[in-house]
Scaffold this motif. Structure first.
Motif, PDB file in Angstrom:
ATOM      1  N   GLU A 264       0.822  -1.236  -0.114  1.00 54.60           N
ATOM      2  CA  GLU A 264      -0.037  -0.083  -0.043  1.00 54.60           C
ATOM      3  C   GLU A 264       0.897   1.180   0.041  1.00 54.60           C
ATOM      4  O   GLU A 264       1.846   1.197   0.785  1.00 54.60           O
ATOM      5  CB  GLU A 264      -0.994  -0.025   1.219  1.00 54.60           C
ATOM      6  CG  GLU A 264      -2.062   1.215   1.151  1.00 54.60           C
ATOM      7  CD  GLU A 264      -2.871   1.102   2.355  1.00 54.60           C
ATOM      8  OE1 GLU A 264      -2.641   1.745   3.287  1.00 54.60           O
ATOM      9  OE2 GLU A 264      -4.046   0.342   2.269  1.00 54.60           O
ATOM     10  N   VAL A 265       0.485   2.177  -0.863  1.00 57.15           N
ATOM     11  CA  VAL A 265       1.193   3.466  -0.767  1.00 57.15           C
ATOM     12  C   VAL A 265      -0.068   4.328  -0.878  1.00 57.15           C
ATOM     13  O   VAL A 265      -0.977   4.262  -1.403  1.00 57.15           O
ATOM     14  CB  VAL A 265       2.138   3.742  -2.280  1.00 57.15           C
ATOM     15  CG1 VAL A 265       3.261   2.797  -2.297  1.00 57.15           C
ATOM     16  CG2 VAL A 265       1.198   3.543  -3.403  1.00 57.15           C
ATOM     17  N   VAL A 266       0.530   5.613  -0.446  1.00 57.16           N
ATOM     18  CA  VAL A 266      -0.411   6.727  -0.168  1.00 57.16           C
ATOM     19  C   VAL A 266      -0.155   7.834  -1.394  1.00 57.16           C
ATOM     20  O   VAL A 266       0.896   8.436  -1.288  1.00 57.16           O
ATOM     21  CB  VAL A 266      -0.445   7.242   1.145  1.00 57.16           C
ATOM     22  CG1 VAL A 266      -1.450   8.548   1.188  1.00 57.16           C
ATOM     23  CG2 VAL A 266      -0.895   6.387   2.135  1.00 57.16           C
ATOM     24  N   ILE A 267      -0.916   8.006  -2.256  1.00 62.67           N
ATOM     25  CA  ILE A 267      -0.830   8.933  -3.234  1.00 62.67           C
ATOM     26  C   ILE A 267      -1.838  10.060  -3.079  1.00 62.67           C
ATOM     27  O   ILE A 267      -3.225   9.913  -3.229  1.00 62.67           O
ATOM     28  CB  ILE A 267      -1.080   8.217  -4.629  1.00 62.67           C
ATOM     29  CG1 ILE A 267      -0.182   7.103  -4.751  1.00 62.67           C
ATOM     30  CG2 ILE A 267      -0.973   9.443  -5.616  1.00 62.67           C
ATOM     31  CD1 ILE A 267      -0.081   6.207  -6.143  1.00 62.67           C
ATOM     32  N   ASP A 268      -1.331  11.302  -3.099  1.00 68.55           N
ATOM     33  CA  ASP A 268      -2.254  12.220  -2.755  1.00 68.55           C
ATOM     34  C   ASP A 268      -3.181  12.200  -1.875  1.00 68.55           C
ATOM     35  O   ASP A 268      -4.343  12.557  -1.790  1.00 68.55           O
ATOM     36  CB  ASP A 268      -2.869  12.746  -4.165  1.00 68.55           C
ATOM     37  CG  ASP A 268      -1.923  13.345  -5.203  1.00 68.55           C
ATOM     38  OD1 ASP A 268      -0.876  13.675  -4.631  1.00 68.55           O
ATOM     39  OD2 ASP A 268      -2.112  13.305  -6.165  1.00 68.55           O
ATOM     40  N   GLY A 269      -2.885  11.663  -0.573  1.00 66.09           N
ATOM     41  CA  GLY A 269      -3.875  11.409   0.692  1.00 66.09           C
ATOM     42  C   GLY A 269      -4.524  10.224   0.319  1.00 66.09           C
ATOM     43  O   GLY A 269      -5.462   9.787   1.269  1.00 66.09           O
ATOM     44  N   ARG A 270      -4.501   9.438  -0.748  1.00 65.76           N
ATOM     45  CA  ARG A 270      -5.358   8.310  -0.692  1.00 65.76           C
ATOM     46  C   ARG A 270      -4.624   6.977  -0.839  1.00 65.76           C
ATOM     47  O   ARG A 270      -3.462   6.879  -1.678  1.00 65.76           O
ATOM     48  CB  ARG A 270      -6.127   8.612  -2.113  1.00 65.76           C
ATOM     49  CG  ARG A 270      -7.302   7.427  -2.449  1.00 65.76           C
ATOM     50  CD  ARG A 270      -8.126   7.739  -3.568  1.00 65.76           C
ATOM     51  NE  ARG A 270      -7.268   7.954  -4.923  1.00 65.76           N
ATOM     52  CZ  ARG A 270      -7.232   6.949  -5.873  1.00 65.76           C
ATOM     53  NH1 ARG A 270      -7.474   5.973  -5.727  1.00 65.76           N
ATOM     54  NH2 ARG A 270      -6.364   7.323  -6.790  1.00 65.76           N
ATOM     55  N   PRO A 271      -4.917   6.069  -0.024  1.00 67.45           N
ATOM     56  CA  PRO A 271      -4.071   4.827  -0.280  1.00 67.45           C
ATOM     57  C   PRO A 271      -4.625   3.791  -1.455  1.00 67.45           C
ATOM     58  O   PRO A 271      -5.518   3.863  -1.910  1.00 67.45           O
ATOM     59  CB  PRO A 271      -4.835   3.666   1.307  1.00 67.45           C
ATOM     60  CG  PRO A 271      -6.015   4.559   1.276  1.00 67.45           C
ATOM     61  CD  PRO A 271      -6.042   5.924   1.090  1.00 67.45           C
ATOM     62  N   VAL A 272      -3.374   3.291  -2.097  1.00 65.14           N
ATOM     63  CA  VAL A 272      -3.602   2.797  -3.292  1.00 65.14           C
ATOM     64  C   VAL A 272      -2.749   1.560  -3.181  1.00 65.14           C
ATOM     65  O   VAL A 272      -1.686   1.493  -2.690  1.00 65.14           O
ATOM     66  CB  VAL A 272      -3.093   3.635  -4.526  1.00 65.14           C
ATOM     67  CG1 VAL A 272      -3.109   2.821  -5.642  1.00 65.14           C
ATOM     68  CG2 VAL A 272      -3.788   4.895  -4.660  1.00 65.14           C
ATOM     69  N   THR A 273      -3.313   0.372  -3.899  1.00 73.81           N
ATOM     70  CA  THR A 273      -2.377  -0.843  -3.714  1.00 73.81           C
ATOM     71  C   THR A 273      -1.783  -0.894  -4.953  1.00 73.81           C
ATOM     72  O   THR A 273      -2.128  -0.935  -6.212  1.00 73.81           O
ATOM     73  CB  THR A 273      -3.577  -2.136  -3.612  1.00 73.81           C
ATOM     74  OG1 THR A 273      -4.403  -2.018  -2.248  1.00 73.81           O
ATOM     75  CG2 THR A 273      -2.717  -3.263  -3.513  1.00 73.81           C
ATOM     76  N   ALA A 274      -0.501  -1.305  -4.812  1.00 78.31           N
ATOM     77  CA  ALA A 274       0.388  -1.540  -5.945  1.00 78.31           C
ATOM     78  C   ALA A 274       0.797  -2.961  -5.683  1.00 78.31           C
ATOM     79  O   ALA A 274       1.151  -3.760  -4.658  1.00 78.31           O
ATOM     80  CB  ALA A 274       1.755  -0.693  -5.661  1.00 78.31           C
TER      81      ALA A 274
END
Length: 257
Positions: A82-92
């Motif tokens: 999980e990475v946080v992109i512009d305040g939103r958690p995204v699964t990579a």
């Protein structure tokens, strides 16, 4: 009337912003991990300790006489992170390719589907801000530490403070309409994606940036913000930076083979 209506609808479609039907954003970080890596030993260690198997990568889209590996790299699936992109958690999806000459190429892949061009560009630039070279992203150190812990016995003269190189790839596999390379340049504003800049650039800077584009077929286009490098289909941004340290960088070692 039906024909006229169809034409009007088609005109409206052509005026709308093209959408990315399928693609991905890939953040790459190359580490000069060791002087050499015993890939057979690494594969066996990974199978026994991580309870999963690796794949010996081979080039499938290129003639063996054009490009070849003396020793095919070992590809390992590191699972979702999980990475946080512009305040939103995204699964990579995390993975790594290990090369016998000591390089570990870590990758974070974020899928992109049904996005307008502006949203796709925002995803690319947001990924750069989240895990790019300008920030200390713990996800890279976490993945690297995991590799070192599991594969230590396969590393010959491991590097204490490895050199690093960073790449960011924006890959479009399909748009919502046919697009040639020339149509792509004329229709889409590639500058924010290639430069990472949110402010408008001067006309001279735009020309210099867009000059670094490459096509082999009419329906493919590659672009780079720092010279020739990676040329995936449709559009790409290549950000290569030397990190702290002296000596030969990983890409230079790889280029010799």
């Amino acid at each position: 009337m039906l024909i006229a209506s169809a034409r009007n609808e088609e005109d409206g479609m052509q005026q709308a912003e093209p959408r990315v039907v399928s693609g991905q954003v890939v953040a790459l970080r190359l580490f000069d991990l060791a002087y050499e890596i015993d890939l057979r030993r690494a594969e066996a260690l990974w199978a026994s300790r991580a309870q999963s198997s690796g794949v010996r990568s081979r080039l499938v889209g290129t003639s063996p006489k054009a490009v070849s590996f003396g020793v095919p790299p070992l590809a390992l699936d590191l699972g979702p992170v999980e990475v946080v992109i512009d305040g939103r958690p995204v699964t990579a999806a995390a993975g790594v390719r290990l090369y016998d000459f000591g390089i570990a190429a870590l990758a974070l892949r974020l899928p992109a589907a049904d996005l307008g061009w502006a949203a796709f560009t925002a995803l690319v630039n947001g990924t750069d801000r989240a895990v790019g070279p300008a920030v200390e992203a713990p996800v890279w150190e976490g993945l690297l530490g995991r590799l070192r812990g599991l594969l230590a016995e396969a590393l010959d003269r491991p590097t204490a403070a490895p050199l690093q190189e960073d790449y960011l790839l924006a890959i479009v596999d399909a748009f919502d309409r046919p697009m040639t390379a020339e149509t792509l340049v004329q229709t889409l504003d590639l500058v924010p994606l290639l430069s990472g800049e949110e402010r408008p650039l001067s006309e001279g800077a735009r020309r210099d940036l867009l000059r670094q584009r490459f096509s082999y077929h009419p329906d493919d286009l590659g672009g780079a913000d720092l010279g020739p490098g990676v040329h995936p289909r449709a559009a790409a941004r290549n950000r290569r930076r030397r990190r702290a340290g002296d000596g030969e960088c990983p890409a230079a070692r790889a280029a010799r083979l």
